[in-house]
Design a protein around this motif. Structure first.
Motif, short mmCIF file in Angstrom:
data_model
loop_
_atom_site.label_atom_id
_atom_site.label_comp_id
_atom_site.label_asym_id
_atom_site.label_seq_id
_atom_site.Cartn_x
_atom_site.Cartn_y
_atom_site.Cartn_z
N LEU A 108 60.24 -0.77 9.46
CA LEU A 108 60.84 -0.56 8.15
C LEU A 108 62.35 -0.77 8.25
O LEU A 108 62.95 -0.59 9.31
N THR A 109 62.94 -1.09 7.10
CA THR A 109 64.37 -1.39 7.05
C THR A 109 65.27 -0.32 7.68
O THR A 109 66.12 -0.66 8.51
N ALA A 132 62.21 -6.20 6.14
CA ALA A 132 62.42 -7.39 5.31
C ALA A 132 63.51 -7.28 4.24
O ALA A 132 63.52 -8.08 3.31
N TYR A 176 63.95 1.81 -2.08
CA TYR A 176 64.81 1.61 -0.90
C TYR A 176 65.01 0.11 -0.72
O TYR A 176 64.49 -0.70 -1.51
N PRO A 230 55.63 -1.19 0.24
CA PRO A 230 55.49 -1.60 1.64
C PRO A 230 54.02 -1.68 2.07
O PRO A 230 53.17 -1.01 1.50
N SER A 231 53.78 -2.49 3.07
CA SER A 231 52.46 -2.70 3.63
C SER A 231 51.69 -1.40 3.83
O SER A 231 52.24 -0.43 4.36
N ASP A 258 52.85 -8.02 -0.15
CA ASP A 258 52.82 -6.72 0.54
C ASP A 258 51.76 -5.81 -0.08
O ASP A 258 51.22 -4.93 0.58
N MET A 309 52.24 -8.63 8.93
CA MET A 309 52.95 -7.93 9.99
C MET A 309 52.53 -8.48 11.37
O MET A 309 53.36 -8.65 12.26
C1 VNL Z 1 59.53 -3.30 4.65
C2 VNL Z 1 59.40 -4.46 3.87
C3 VNL Z 1 58.39 -2.62 5.09
C4 VNL Z 1 58.11 -4.90 3.50
C5 VNL Z 1 57.12 -3.08 4.72
O1 VNL Z 1 55.97 -2.48 5.11
C6 VNL Z 1 56.99 -4.21 3.92
C7 VNL Z 1 60.87 -2.81 5.02
C8 VNL Z 1 55.97 -1.39 6.01
O2 VNL Z 1 61.80 -3.63 5.14
O3 VNL Z 1 61.01 -1.58 5.17
O4 VNL Z 1 55.75 -4.62 3.55
#
Ligand code: VNL
Length: 393
Positions: A108-109, A132, A176, A230-231, A258, A309
């Protein structure tokens, strides 16, 4: 004692100043293993991301061997549970104690951002395989990205929607980095295409309750709801979407990929049929490279389907392996240089690590959820070629 210390100091000064006699001293011995340290959320709410990246990274190693430049390669996987303080501590330990040559993972970011200063200070290349948000790449000159960016993923659907009878949209995103990126880019591109965004809703990243938000969308009755989550979270939203009757009210669902994540898509049932999304990877991507990848991944991980992922992890390992080979096992600036500019055929399609931005350039596909051979897939039907991160202008 005193003499020895000062001699050692002198030697250190000589090395830094480049006064070493003969050939330059390598920073490692030939017998030292090359350690690759992956930090992933293997537990907690985002464990599916960790599981996918780890499975793909291990598959890459199984297929390509554990020796580079005559040295043994060791893959170390650490679980940060999705918590930034833990990611930072683990990164510190991997760099200082395990002396890893390269860091990777980052589900995650906030976890990627927490590690960036350590990569910079220690000059350790850091491969972002999952997170991402566009701006991550600016957090350290040692970051290379093999995942994607939300602006990249979003423009596909934002341009497709107004050309396909969708005029009024409400957006709903996780509150976020990547969600804000998706919202911003969707609003800009969709409006440019003649559409109108009537409301923009943001749900908390952790334990979101979609009910009140979806009720609001139902009352507003837009042509479509655009979603980024998010995923791993998309299934809960999809369930609520139908339970609250948004589909019956004629509200379409559009999203980044996602939401219709291959890891959980098949469990979403008929409610997901017809959902149009844009993204860089589908397990149904029609290419020999992807067929081979999906087959090998599924064989090594029975019951599991690779998602985007997994591809970020697999390609991340490719960039690391080829980089290490070209740098003859060296890390630091030398490895960074050999990771930049790599172009190759990924299971997702052709990709390039742009040498100037260190970010990934890739095709973005428009897909529709369909039933294929009894299973739900994101079936690609259109493509934007060689998309750079539009979040950086
Ligand atoms: C993030 C972006 C996380 C897209 C994700 O899944 C996603 C991120 C955990 O940058 O936090 O699908």
């Amino acid at each position: 004692m005193h003499k020895r210390t000062s001699l050692r100091r002198l030697a250190a000064v000589a090395i830094t100043a480049g006064f070493v006699t003969g050939a330059t001293l390598p920073a490692f011995a030939q017998s030292d293993p090359i350690r690759i340290g992956l930090i992933l959320p293997m537990s907690g709410p985002f464990a599916s991301t960790g599981r996918q990246v780890e499975a793909a990274a291990k598959l890459y190693v199984a297929q390509h061997g554990s020796t580079i430049a005559g040295r043994k390669v060791e893959l170390i996987v650490k679980d940060d549970g999705g918590t930034a303080d833990v990611t930072r501590r683990l990164a510190q330990e991997l760099v200082v104690n395990d002396k890893v040559t390269v860091l990777g993972g980052f589900g995650l970011t906030p976890l990627a951002l927490a590690t960036a200063p350590i990569a910079t200070q220690s000059k350790t290349p850091m491969v972002v395989m999952a997170a991402a948000t566009s701006s991550i790449i600016d957090a350290s000159p040692f970051i290379v990205r093999t995942s994607f960016t939300l602006p990249q993923a979003t423009i596909g659907i934002a341009e497709w929607a107004p050309k396909n009878g969708i005029r009024r949209v409400v957006t709903l995103v996780s509150d976020y980095g990547p969600g804000i990126d998706a919202e911003k880019v969707f609003v800009a591109r969709f409006t440019q295409g003649g559409g109108q965004v009537t409301d923009s809703l943001r749900v908390p990243l952790r334990n979101p309750d979609f009910a009140p938000f979806l009720q609001k969308v139902r009352d507003a009755k837009p042509d479509a709801l655009f979603v980024f989550l998010p995923s791993g979270v998309g299934g809960q939203m999809m369930k609520q979407f139908t339970e609250r009757g948004l589909d019956k009210a004629g509200i379409r669902l559009i999203a980044t990929g996602d939401v219709t994540d291959d890891d959980i898509l098949n469990g979403m049932g008929d409610a997901a049929l017809g959902v149009v999304t844009s993204h860089h990877y589908s397990a149904a991507h029609d290419s020999p490279a992807n067929k081979a990848f999906v087959e090998a991944f599924t064989k090594a991980n029975p019951g599991m389907r690779p998602n985007f992922m997994a591809v970020g992890g697999y390609d991340g390992m490719r960039v690391i392996y080829k980089g290490l080979e070209a740098a003859k096992g060296a890390g630091g600036e030398a490895l960074l240089a050999t990771m930049k500019g790599q172009s190759f055929e990924s299971p997702r399609g052709p990709v390039t690590i742009d040498a100037a931005t260190r970010d990934i350039v890739q095709d973005i596909y428009i897909r529709r959820v369909e039933r294929v051979g009894g299973q739900l897939y994101n079936v690609e039907f259109d493509v934007l070629r060689a998309v750079r991160d539009p979040g950086r202008g």
